[in-house]
Design an enzyme around this catalytic site. Structure first.
Site, PDB file in Angstrom:
ATOM      1  N   SER A 146       0.844  -1.200   0.000  1.00  0.00           N
ATOM      2  CA  SER A 146       0.000   0.000   0.000  1.00  0.00           C
ATOM      3  C   SER A 146       0.879   1.250   0.000  1.00  0.00           C
ATOM      4  O   SER A 146       2.075   1.159   0.243  1.00  0.00           O
ATOM      5  CB  SER A 146      -0.858   0.005   1.265  1.00  0.00           C
ATOM      6  OG  SER A 146      -0.044   0.051   2.417  1.00  0.00           O
ATOM      7  N   GLY A 181      -5.060  13.458  10.907  1.00  0.00           N
ATOM      8  CA  GLY A 181      -5.438  12.049  11.129  1.00  0.00           C
ATOM      9  C   GLY A 181      -4.942  11.541  12.468  1.00  0.00           C
ATOM     10  O   GLY A 181      -3.742  11.495  12.721  1.00  0.00           O
ATOM     11  N   ALA A 182      -5.907  11.180  13.343  1.00  0.00           N
ATOM     12  CA  ALA A 182      -5.550  10.641  14.667  1.00  0.00           C
ATOM     13  C   ALA A 182      -5.594   9.129  14.640  1.00  0.00           C
ATOM     14  O   ALA A 182      -6.182   8.473  15.495  1.00  0.00           O
ATOM     15  CB  ALA A 182      -6.488  11.191  15.739  1.00  0.00           C
ATOM     16  N   VAL A 184      -3.121   5.485  13.669  1.00  0.00           N
ATOM     17  CA  VAL A 184      -1.912   4.913  14.255  1.00  0.00           C
ATOM     18  C   VAL A 184      -0.666   5.729  13.899  1.00  0.00           C
ATOM     19  O   VAL A 184       0.155   6.050  14.765  1.00  0.00           O
ATOM     20  CB  VAL A 184      -1.723   3.451  13.794  1.00  0.00           C
ATOM     21  CG1 VAL A 184      -0.757   2.740  14.692  1.00  0.00           C
ATOM     22  CG2 VAL A 184      -3.046   2.730  13.761  1.00  0.00           C
ATOM     23  N   ILE A 185      -0.532   6.086  12.619  1.00  0.00           N
ATOM     24  CA  ILE A 185       0.665   6.829  12.201  1.00  0.00           C
ATOM     25  C   ILE A 185       0.689   8.205  12.875  1.00  0.00           C
ATOM     26  O   ILE A 185       1.715   8.630  13.410  1.00  0.00           O
ATOM     27  CB  ILE A 185       0.705   6.986  10.663  1.00  0.00           C
ATOM     28  CG1 ILE A 185       0.939   5.611  10.026  1.00  0.00           C
ATOM     29  CG2 ILE A 185       1.780   7.978  10.231  1.00  0.00           C
ATOM     30  CD1 ILE A 185       1.030   5.608   8.517  1.00  0.00           C
ATOM     31  N   GLU A 188       1.647   7.778  16.585  1.00  0.00           N
ATOM     32  CA  GLU A 188       3.024   7.317  16.808  1.00  0.00           C
ATOM     33  C   GLU A 188       4.034   8.402  16.421  1.00  0.00           C
ATOM     34  O   GLU A 188       4.914   8.759  17.214  1.00  0.00           O
ATOM     35  CB  GLU A 188       3.294   6.032  16.005  1.00  0.00           C
ATOM     36  CG  GLU A 188       2.568   4.822  16.582  1.00  0.00           C
ATOM     37  CD  GLU A 188       2.961   3.494  15.935  1.00  0.00           C
ATOM     38  OE1 GLU A 188       2.457   2.459  16.385  1.00  0.00           O
ATOM     39  OE2 GLU A 188       3.763   3.480  14.970  1.00  0.00           O
ATOM     40  N   MET A 322      -4.367  -3.442   7.692  1.00  0.00           N
ATOM     41  CA  MET A 322      -3.071  -3.224   7.030  1.00  0.00           C
ATOM     42  C   MET A 322      -1.972  -3.344   8.071  1.00  0.00           C
ATOM     43  O   MET A 322      -1.453  -2.337   8.568  1.00  0.00           O
ATOM     44  CB  MET A 322      -3.063  -1.869   6.346  1.00  0.00           C
ATOM     45  CG  MET A 322      -3.923  -1.847   5.099  1.00  0.00           C
ATOM     46  SD  MET A 322      -3.828  -0.243   4.298  1.00  0.00           S
ATOM     47  CE  MET A 322      -4.496  -0.618   2.696  1.00  0.00           C
ATOM     48  N   HIS A 448       4.794 -13.180  39.805  1.00  0.00           N
ATOM     49  CA  HIS A 448       4.647 -11.963  40.606  1.00  0.00           C
ATOM     50  C   HIS A 448       6.027 -11.395  40.907  1.00  0.00           C
ATOM     51  O   HIS A 448       6.924 -12.174  41.241  1.00  0.00           O
ATOM     52  CB  HIS A 448       3.926 -12.276  41.920  1.00  0.00           C
ATOM     53  CG  HIS A 448       3.813 -11.070  42.804  1.00  0.00           C
ATOM     54  ND1 HIS A 448       2.923 -10.053  42.542  1.00  0.00           N
ATOM     55  CD2 HIS A 448       4.501 -10.720  43.923  1.00  0.00           C
ATOM     56  CE1 HIS A 448       3.055  -9.124  43.482  1.00  0.00           C
ATOM     57  NE2 HIS A 448       4.009  -9.504  44.329  1.00  0.00           N
TER      58      HIS A 448
END
Ligand code: FAD
Ligand code: NAI
EC number: 1.8.1.4
Length: 469
Positions: A146, A181-182, A184-185, A188, A322, A448
């Site tokens: 992509s 754009g909120a 993944v990219i 990060e 993706m 633990h």
């Protein structure tokens, strides 16, 4: 005469290179055609690997400033951006070299150039200098991945308006970074640059971040990122970017037409991260009649075969998340199918991880999906603030949420916000692979003190009651 193979893979990303290696391991004669100079595709060259190198380095840079709370005094800390970028480049190099080594080891023939399918069984490779050669194979695998989706009216020049590729190589820390754009990219790479000093504003069309993730998890993540200084403009769209001045002017408007007027944001760098689209340019699909779906993804059947016999497709270029590991597992499954075995991917148990700090990890259904499907479910939640190891590590932000079937107790989904979430999620993935229940997980002994005890406690909360809450 053209060289003949059992399998010709076009594209050497996680889908293509893994498919090639597995097919070779199963005794098939394999060729890989890749147009980039190095193997590894988006993920290794300009995606997963370089982004994680910068995420790790920038996280350590920021962490140093907070070590005093642990009784560790550090002198003044300063950023050496060229060294950080060099670490990223070295990480990429060692990974892509690793793929080249594995190709050699598995006797896979690599062709550098652009692959085009002339007919079923025939691929022409055109090199940068214009020369070409045709190779033949019983099966052709399209693994061309992509590329980033364009924002209408906004030109990505990779200097001031960048895609993820440009954002992985900024030569200096931007004063102001506007991320469109909120997803993944955006989160990060927005985190990377904020940690090293940028003022970051994320503009998101929807009224939430991380669409597709569990709503409660997304809300908590947004709160934590805001605490770190990232600003969000939700329900907002970017309509233009003017780069004529020294500082770019980003025009934003409410996503819903008819609301308040437009505003402008100043930006030294604008990162466009509004999704990715399948890449099939120059492949010759129309000529051979390979069908695409409504989103221009290559259509495949349950065995990854397209409508044209002998032509298959995997990874980002077909439907589904993706993600590199989804592409890899499809690569393995397809190689097995081509070798006459039964390959299979369990799409119900593919984890997704956002490598922010803290990390966000998810597998299976979200609460929203269960509600929409009318499935009755139980919720078990456990906060890291009640976990001893998290307190010792000053890593108390976040929680674990387990969703299980109300009647059968089978685990249907797991969601974690917290330090190490991307590692912890895998016990829920394995549990789901084996159709395990919340009781199974709650009765499994966990060492633990570990962060993973919160996973066990969340399972106990879904099944019966947690101990430490
Ligand atoms: P790709 O990796 O895109 O590879 C396709 C290859 O095909 C490319 O090398 C391309 O050059 C080649 N190609 C295309 N057309 C031709 C042709 N005609 N001839 C020859 N070669 C051709 N996923 C995760 O799971 N975890 C992450 O942390 C993560 N981080 C990411 C960070 C960023 C910034 C980006 C952009 C993506 C990230 N992803 C991550 C997504 C991940 O990179 C993709 O899901 C994955 O690379 C898809 O693999 P693929 O093999 O389908 O395609
Ligand atoms: P994404 O699909 O994750 O997020 C895109 C975001 O942009 C969405 O929130 C969407 O609502 C928003 N958006 C779309 N159009 C918009 C507009 N005009 N204005 C404002 N906002 C808009 O896509 P992203 O972040 O570009 O990542 C692409 C792909 O790469 C993802 O599918 C992801 O799976 C993969 N990836 C995975 C990573 C990981 O696994 N850690 C890391 C980075 C990428």
């Amino acid at each position: 005469m053209a060289e003949r193979y059992d399998v010709i893979v076009i594209g050497s990303g996680p889908g293509g290179y893994v498919c090639a290696i597995k097919a070779a391991q199963l005794g098939l004669k394999v060729a890989v055609v890749e147009k980039m100079k190095t193997y590894g595709g988006t993920c290794l060259n300009i995606g997963c690997i370089p982004s994680k190198a910068l995420l790790h380095a920038s996280e350590r840079f920021e962490e140093v400033g907070h070590l005093e709370k642990l009784g560790v005094k550090v002198g003044s800390v300063s950023l050496d951006l060229p060294a950080m970028l060099a670490h990223k480049d070295a990480t990429v190099k060692s990974n892509v070299d690793g793929v080249a080594f594995l190709f050699k080891k598995n006797k896979i023939t690599g062709y550098t150039g652009s692959g085009r399918i002339d007919a079923p069984g025939k691929v022409t490779v055109t090199r940068e200098d214009g020369s070409s050669e045709t190779i033949e194979g019983s099966s052709i695998v399209i693994a061309t991945g992509s590329d980033s989706a364009p924002l209408p009216g906004v030109h990505v020049d990779e200097q001031r308006v960048v895609s993820s590729t440009g954002a992985l190589a900024l030569p200096k820390v931007p004063g102001k970074l506007v991320v469109v754009g909120a997803g993944v990219i955006g989160l990060e790479l927005g985190s990377v640059w904020r940690r090293v000093g940028a003022d970051v504003t994320v503009v998101e069309f929807l009224d939430r971040i991380l669409p597709g993730m569990d709503g409660e998890v997304a809300k908590q993540t947004q709160r934590l990122l805001e605490k770190q200084g990232i600003k969000f403009r939700l329900g907002t769209k970017v309509t233009a970017v003017d780069v004529t001045g020294k500082t770019s002017k980003v025009t934003i408007e409410p996503a819903k037409a008819g609301e308040a007027a437009a505003e402008t944001l100043d930006a030294d760098i604008v990162l466009v991260a509004i999704g990715r689209r399948p890449y099939t340019e120059g492949l010759g699909l129309e000529g051979v009649g390979v069908a695409l779906d409504e989103r221009k993804r290559v259509k495949v059947d349950a065995h990854y075969q397209t409508n044209v016999s002998g032509i298959y497709a995997i990874g980002d270029v077909i439907a589904g998340p993706m993600l590199a590991h989804k592409a890899e597992d499809e690569g393995v499954a397809l190689a097995e199918i081509l070798a006459g075995q039964a390959g299979h991917v369990n799409y119900g148990a593919i984890p997704a991880v956002v490598y922010t700090s803290p990390e966000v990890a998810s597998v299976g259904k979200t609460e929203e999906e269960l509600k929409a499907a009318g499935i009755e479910y139980k919720v078990g939640k456990f906060p890291f603030s009640a976990n001893g190891r998290a307190r010792a590590m000053l890593a108390t932000d976040g929680f674990v949420k387990i969703l299980s079937d109300k009647t059968t107790d089978r685990v249907l989904g797991g969601h974690i916000v917290g330090t190490g979430a991307g590692e912890m999620i895998h016990e829920i993935v394995v549990l789901m692979e084996f159709a395990g229940s919340a009781e199974d997980l709650g009765r499994t002994t966990h060492a633990h003190p570990t962060m993973s005890e919160a996973v066990k406690e969340a399972a106990l909360a879904a099944w019966t009651k947690p101990i430490h809450l």
